[in-house]
Design an enzyme around this catalytic site. Sequence first.
Site: not given
Length: 142
Positions: A48, A50
Amino acid sequence: MRKHYKIGYTTGVYDMFHIGHLNLLKRAKAQCDYLIVGVTVDELVSYKKKQAVIPFEERIEIVKHISYVDEVVPQVNMNKMEAWQRLGFDAIFVGDDWKGSDTWNQFEADFSKVGVTIEYLPYTKGTSSTQLRQTLQTINGR
């Protein structure tokens, strides 16, 4: 009157565990007899775009010791129907900040066919892992 469920399920990264996480777990447990929590594995977090500050092994250990949690499982993908087939929950709990999103509208349609209810729980305003991460970056001069 609020419904009460036999088995509830919720997921999250639970990075830098904070009061918002605790509030969500407490509210979810108040609505079910047995609460299963999926903790997102590091590989899925990085997918994602992150990166978790706290490693998966530590995050799952923290969540295991929260009194509202009955069982903890790794969340290895975002396929909630696959999780339902494996775990057999009758309600899934998620923050109300997701309500109305394309993703959760689709989950509502899919889960309604198998009798699973989505319960949107109040998002704790004023705290989030993103805010904590930004504060740490400010403190560290980045």
